[in-house]
Motif scaffolding. Structure first.
Motif, PDB file in Angstrom:
ATOM      1  N   ARG A 281     -13.731  61.916 -30.987  1.00  0.00           N
ATOM      2  CA  ARG A 281     -13.485  63.300 -30.551  1.00  0.00           C
ATOM      3  C   ARG A 281     -14.478  64.277 -31.170  1.00  0.00           C
ATOM      4  O   ARG A 281     -14.606  65.407 -30.694  1.00  0.00           O
ATOM      5  N   LEU A 282     -15.184  63.874 -32.193  1.00  0.00           N
ATOM      6  CA  LEU A 282     -16.175  64.739 -32.827  1.00  0.00           C
ATOM      7  C   LEU A 282     -17.538  64.063 -32.763  1.00  0.00           C
ATOM      8  O   LEU A 282     -17.725  62.966 -33.290  1.00  0.00           O
ATOM      9  N   LYS A 283     -18.463  64.727 -32.094  1.00  0.00           N
ATOM     10  CA  LYS A 283     -19.842  64.267 -32.023  1.00  0.00           C
ATOM     11  C   LYS A 283     -20.723  65.332 -32.678  1.00  0.00           C
ATOM     12  O   LYS A 283     -20.532  66.524 -32.433  1.00  0.00           O
ATOM     13  N   TYR A 284     -21.667  64.891 -33.479  1.00  0.00           N
ATOM     14  CA  TYR A 284     -22.458  65.864 -34.222  1.00  0.00           C
ATOM     15  C   TYR A 284     -23.924  65.455 -34.263  1.00  0.00           C
ATOM     16  O   TYR A 284     -24.286  64.282 -34.123  1.00  0.00           O
ATOM     17  N   VAL A 285     -24.756  66.465 -34.462  1.00  0.00           N
ATOM     18  CA  VAL A 285     -26.190  66.290 -34.669  1.00  0.00           C
ATOM     19  C   VAL A 285     -26.582  67.173 -35.842  1.00  0.00           C
ATOM     20  O   VAL A 285     -26.278  68.372 -35.849  1.00  0.00           O
ATOM     21  N   LEU A 286     -27.247  66.593 -36.814  1.00  0.00           N
ATOM     22  CA  LEU A 286     -27.802  67.343 -37.933  1.00  0.00           C
ATOM     23  C   LEU A 286     -29.293  67.059 -37.989  1.00  0.00           C
ATOM     24  O   LEU A 286     -29.737  65.941 -37.687  1.00  0.00           O
ATOM     25  N   GLY A 287     -30.088  68.060 -38.356  1.00  0.00           N
ATOM     26  CA  GLY A 287     -31.518  67.823 -38.342  1.00  0.00           C
ATOM     27  C   GLY A 287     -32.313  68.714 -39.262  1.00  0.00           C
ATOM     28  O   GLY A 287     -31.865  69.792 -39.679  1.00  0.00           O
TER      29      GLY A 287
ATOM     30  N   ALA B 101     -22.278  63.417 -43.543  1.00  0.00           N
ATOM     31  CA  ALA B 101     -22.035  62.689 -42.293  1.00  0.00           C
ATOM     32  C   ALA B 101     -21.559  61.269 -42.572  1.00  0.00           C
ATOM     33  O   ALA B 101     -20.648  60.753 -41.928  1.00  0.00           O
ATOM     34  N   ILE B 102     -22.165  60.608 -43.559  1.00  0.00           N
ATOM     35  CA  ILE B 102     -21.761  59.245 -43.884  1.00  0.00           C
ATOM     36  C   ILE B 102     -20.343  59.227 -44.429  1.00  0.00           C
ATOM     37  O   ILE B 102     -19.522  58.366 -44.089  1.00  0.00           O
ATOM     38  N   ALA B 103     -20.035  60.236 -45.245  1.00  0.00           N
ATOM     39  CA  ALA B 103     -18.694  60.303 -45.813  1.00  0.00           C
ATOM     40  C   ALA B 103     -17.645  60.514 -44.738  1.00  0.00           C
ATOM     41  O   ALA B 103     -16.557  59.945 -44.770  1.00  0.00           O
ATOM     42  N   ILE B 104     -17.961  61.339 -43.759  1.00  0.00           N
ATOM     43  CA  ILE B 104     -17.016  61.589 -42.677  1.00  0.00           C
ATOM     44  C   ILE B 104     -16.793  60.332 -41.850  1.00  0.00           C
ATOM     45  O   ILE B 104     -15.672  59.998 -41.450  1.00  0.00           O
ATOM     46  N   ALA B 105     -17.901  59.608 -41.627  1.00  0.00           N
ATOM     47  CA  ALA B 105     -17.823  58.484 -40.697  1.00  0.00           C
ATOM     48  C   ALA B 105     -17.247  57.223 -41.339  1.00  0.00           C
ATOM     49  O   ALA B 105     -16.679  56.385 -40.650  1.00  0.00           O
TER      50      ALA B 105
ATOM     51  N   TRP C 273     -16.418  69.189 -30.418  1.00  0.00           N
ATOM     52  CA  TRP C 273     -15.055  68.743 -30.689  1.00  0.00           C
ATOM     53  C   TRP C 273     -14.290  68.676 -29.377  1.00  0.00           C
ATOM     54  O   TRP C 273     -14.183  69.680 -28.653  1.00  0.00           O
ATOM     55  N   SER C 274     -13.808  67.485 -29.038  1.00  0.00           N
ATOM     56  CA  SER C 274     -13.006  67.307 -27.833  1.00  0.00           C
ATOM     57  C   SER C 274     -11.549  67.541 -28.202  1.00  0.00           C
ATOM     58  O   SER C 274     -10.853  66.631 -28.675  1.00  0.00           O
ATOM     59  N   ALA C 275     -11.094  68.779 -28.015  1.00  0.00           N
ATOM     60  CA  ALA C 275      -9.726  69.130 -28.388  1.00  0.00           C
ATOM     61  C   ALA C 275      -8.723  68.335 -27.557  1.00  0.00           C
ATOM     62  O   ALA C 275      -7.691  67.890 -28.064  1.00  0.00           O
ATOM     63  N   THR C 276      -9.034  68.172 -26.274  1.00  0.00           N
ATOM     64  CA  THR C 276      -8.257  67.320 -25.383  1.00  0.00           C
ATOM     65  C   THR C 276      -9.248  66.569 -24.507  1.00  0.00           C
ATOM     66  O   THR C 276     -10.468  66.758 -24.621  1.00  0.00           O
ATOM     67  N   ASP C 277      -8.741  65.729 -23.618  1.00  0.00           N
ATOM     68  CA  ASP C 277      -9.633  65.033 -22.705  1.00  0.00           C
ATOM     69  C   ASP C 277     -10.327  65.997 -21.748  1.00  0.00           C
ATOM     70  O   ASP C 277     -11.335  65.640 -21.134  1.00  0.00           O
TER      71      ASP C 277
END
Length: 820
Positions: free
Chosen positions: A459-465, A19-23, A505-509
């Motif tokens: 456009r990408l929101k994530y949750v890891l747990g 996640a840190i690498a992506i962000a 993932w928000s492909a479009t609005d």
């Protein structure tokens, strides 16, 4: 081989690093985007939950005028209308406006939901039986899991005893319908109930409330919020609820079904830095009551062993005679019906006229005979055995929220404890046919880590747990029956590990795709400590077992059950225009198996049952119309439900077994309208069509045509309120609530005696806010038409006794509240 715990730790490190690498590459622009998002969330939260620092009525404005409630159904703050899930969300103010004191009250306004206080055989005065969309569990034993998860500030409440929560200082309650197997993965096969309490703020504020009413009601609540420094805030809430019961215990004049609760909670919130916030909460509840308000409703004196055709009887040794029954003691002792067995003993060993010869009458006029004279009505109990329910519950939890740019790390650590002691006279007579006592001691510890973030230009929101849960305890059941007294229960232990993730993932609005996955590993053990204490028959009459005192019913050996599951979820949502969203969802749920701890006669091994699973398909939409004054949401769903854990009777005890598969179809509609000029209307409708598709041939208690227990086909509600601003600056609000629930059986056997026909309930509430709106005077009437309806019902075929527990009758209350 690497252990599972090591793999879990490794997975967590990898997840965080990924996640840190992506962000990281988009850190700068993500921080700006996050700041904007945080501002929007703060504005939404302020609109929906305002009132902490200003007008104490401001929160109700957001709810009454159609403002969206901010929810955390996906582990982040979002408007309830923007979440593509079937959610019923209630703000604390709207709960208060309805006059709801305990969490079970929300079921009247939530489609396709049943929430009952179900003491059942154990007699615990606060035991939750929750069903959502036809899936749930009524059993309170710790070796059986609930089917709907209850969460308080993100902490899973493992036991149904103690899950009937008092709503003292609540910010909101969210009801998530359908399997929530990804983010709320711990036994949420039917759905989840998430309670969020109010957090301390930086403003000195509080309120005092006192209520009195019918049945000597005396309630008091106090909440005070005190900032201790610029960054450390505290809040203390205490409450006491007291009310007489509504069923008279004739032997000593006490009232059953009374309320005696003392509860309190201390919250601390420390904003350590601009990026780190910590919270600590300690809470406790003490319940002391005379026991649940069960009454004896009917007695079945039939037996498959003794005179099954109810023929006139002849003395022992008589020649076989057509049309008559010849007594053959002790071989025809009715061990399949303990009430009749009591009369059998009284007649043959005590010389009592309990068994009429011609015509045959299995009840008599003798003092030692059990007869229908103990059917003393719906508001009295003729039992003489011990009746009480005592619960002590407390818990502590710590939360850490650490923001690192576009990444947010959350930790929730919690400990909870239940200490319960219960006793119940299940035969409602001076005799000892069905007396029960339970001691429940349970502790649980849980640790959850969440990593939330956004990337790719938001456009990408994530949750890891990662999630860990441990539960230990001991449940001791003492059962005193006509032929035998024995101890049941034992020590239980559960460990659960899980790793989960979900990304949107928000492909479009206009189009969002959400996918999630959870892996769960449950490890359970049970050490039965069960033995016969007194065999009143000398071993001669107990079916299939010549038991002697101190004989073990189950081997004193620990047994284990290990299960794992992968539960995915996927949602596609589409927003064609402002104020309209359509969605399609697929999800799976998992509820772990357990052990049958009620066993009699003796067995060579502990019976177990496996996990049950649900696979759900849902189509729905959410909309805001008429300049956002009208909210209209609807959903249609199909749930494939496998390996159902059904409670049925085998021998003398209710046991749980994987008995069937089913399909459940349904529809839900919810709407709210702020009509203007102080008028507000809301309503809901739920329709369920559950059908068994397969039934285990060994489960002779149910068939393909059986109806689900405690599940109504139709649930409908409506409410209307009117607020009037008066010339002196005061305000008057009148509210009326109506709810309807179609008929339902209270047991899996579909016993006609435990069927509750459809019924309507009406409640009314009047609130007067004095000028300045810091003092409110209110009055409430619940169950306005004094409808008598079953809250729960119990039947044990081995006892022949049908018991009813009716809900409280019509009650009025008045009170005053001061807010500052």
């Amino acid at each position: 081989m690497v252990s599972f715990k090591a793999r879990l730790r490794l997975a967590g490190v990898c997840a965080a690093a990924s996640a840190i690498a992506i962000a990281a590459p988009a850190q700068a622009q993500a921080e700006a985007a996050q700041a904007a998002q945080a501002a929007q969330a703060a504005q939404a939260a302020q609109a929906a939950q305002a009132g902490d620092a200003g007008d104490p009525r401001a929160e109700s404005r957001a709810d009454v005028l159609g403002g969206d409630i901010v929810v955390t159904a996906r582990k982040r703050e979002e408007s309830s209308q923007s979440v593509p899930l079937a959610i019923s969300a209630f703000s604390g103010k709207s709960i208060e406006a309805r006059g709801i004191q305990k969490i079970d009250g929300i079921a009247s306004f939530t489609p396709n939901m049943t929430f009952q206080n179900n003491p059942s055989f154990g007699g615990a005065g606060s035991s939750a039986a929750i069903y959502i969309r036809g899936i749930g569990q009524k059993e309170f034993l710790p070796t059986t899991e609930p089917g709907v998860g209850v969460y308080v500030d993100g902490v899973y409440v493992a036991r149904s005893v103690g899950a009937l929560l008092d709503l003292v200082d609540v910010e909101r309650v969210e009801v998530l319908r359908g399997p929530q197997g990804t983010l709320f993965g711990r036994n949420t096969i039917g759905g989840a109930i998430s309670v969020t309490t109010r957090k301390p703020t930086d403003t000195l504020s509080g309120n005092l409330q006192a209520t009195t009413g019918r049945y000597s009601r005396m309630d008091a609540k106090a909440v005070i919020n005190v900032p201790l420094s610029d960054r450390l805030f505290s809040k203390l809430s205490v409450a006491t609820f007291n009310r007489d019961g509504y069923v008279r215990h004739l032997s000593d004049g006490r009232d059953l079904g009374d309320v005696g609760t003392l509860t309190g909670r201390l919250d601390l919130r420390w904003v350590a830095t601009d990026n780190v916030e910590m919270s600590l909460a300690v809470e406790g509840t003490r319940d002391r009551t005379n026991g649940p308000a069960f009454v004896l409703a009917k007695v079945n004196y039939g037996s498959r062993i003794f005179n099954p055709q109810n023929r006139p009887m002849l003395p022992p040794g008589s020649p076989a005679t057509p049309g008559a029954y010849v007594l053959n003691p002790p071989f025809d002792a009715p061990t399949d019906n303990f009430t009749l067995l009591h009369n059998y003993f009284a007649a043959l060993l005590g010389g009592q006229p309990c068994l009429g010869f011609s015509p045959y009458k299995p009840q008599g006029s003798g003092a030692a005979c059990f007869s229908d004279r103990f059917l003393v009505g719906a508001d009295a109990d003729a039992g003489t055995g011990l009746q009480y329910s005592r619960n002590d519950l407390w818990g502590a939890q710590m939360g850490i929220d650490w923001t690192l740019g576009s990444i947010q790390l959350k930790s929730i650590t919690a400990y909870r404890k239940v200490d319960g002691d219960y006793a119940r006279d299940g035969d409602h007579s001076p005799f000892t046919i069905l007396h029960l006592a339970d001691i429940l001691k349970q502790t649980q510890f849980s640790q959850e880590l969440q990593l939330l973030g956004t990337t790719a230009n938001d456009r990408l929101k994530y949750v890891l747990g990662l999630y860990y849960f441990k539960e230990t305890g001991n449940n001791i059941n003492t059962l005193d029956f006509t032929p035998v007294t024995f101890r049941s229960g034992g020590r239980f232990n559960t460990e659960s590990y899980a790793a989960f993730g979900q990304a949107t993932w928000s492909a479009t609005d206009a189009i969002d795709l959400t996918v999630g996955l959870r892996y769960t590993d449950d490890r359970k053990s049970f050490l039965p400590d069960q033995e016969i204490l007194v065999d009143k028959t000398g071993g001669a009459l107990i079916a299939a077992s010549p038991n002697t005192p101190k004989t073990r019913i189950l081997p004193f050996q620990r047994v284990h059950l290990n299960e794992d599951a992968v539960t995915p979820a996927a949602t596609l949502s589409w927003k064609p225009t402002r104020g309209l969203m359509a969605y399609a969802t697929y999800s799976k749920g998992f509820k772990s198996g357990g052990f049958v701890q009620r066993v009699f006669p003796a067995q060579a091994s502990v019976p177990t049952f496996n996990s049950e699973k649900a696979e759900a398909f849902e189509l729905g939409f959410k909309s805001k119309l008429l300049d956002d004054r009208l909210t209209l949401n609807a959903a249609a769903f199909l749930t494939k439900y496998d390996d159902l854990q059904v409670q049925v009777f085998t021998g003398i005890a209710p046991v749980t077994k994987n008995a069937a598969s089913a399909e459940i179809r349904g529809v839900e509609v919810e709407t709210r309208l702020a009509a203007g000029d102080g008028w507000f209307l809301e309503g809901s409708m739920g329709y369920l069509d559950p059908k068994f598709t397969t039934v285990d041939p060994a489960a002779t208690e149910i068939t393909l045509n059986s109806q689900f227990e405690r599940v109504s086909k139709w649930t409908v509600s409506a409410a209307i309120s009117k607020s009037v601003e008066l010339a002196n600056g005061s305000e008057l609000t009148v509210r009326g609530d109506w709810s309807y629930r179609s008929g339902a059986f209270m047991d899996a056997l579909n016993s006609p005696e435990l069927f509750q026909p459809g019924y309507s309930l009406f409640n009314a509430n009047l609130t007067y806010d004095l000028p300045g709106k810091t003092i409110s005077v209110f009055g409430t009437i619940t169950n306005l038409t004094n409808k008598r309806y079953l809250q729960t019902g119990v039947y044990g075929s081995s006892f022949g006794l049908y018991e009813h527990l009716y809900a409280r009758p019509r009650e009025w209350s008045v009170g005053i509240k001061w807010s500052f």
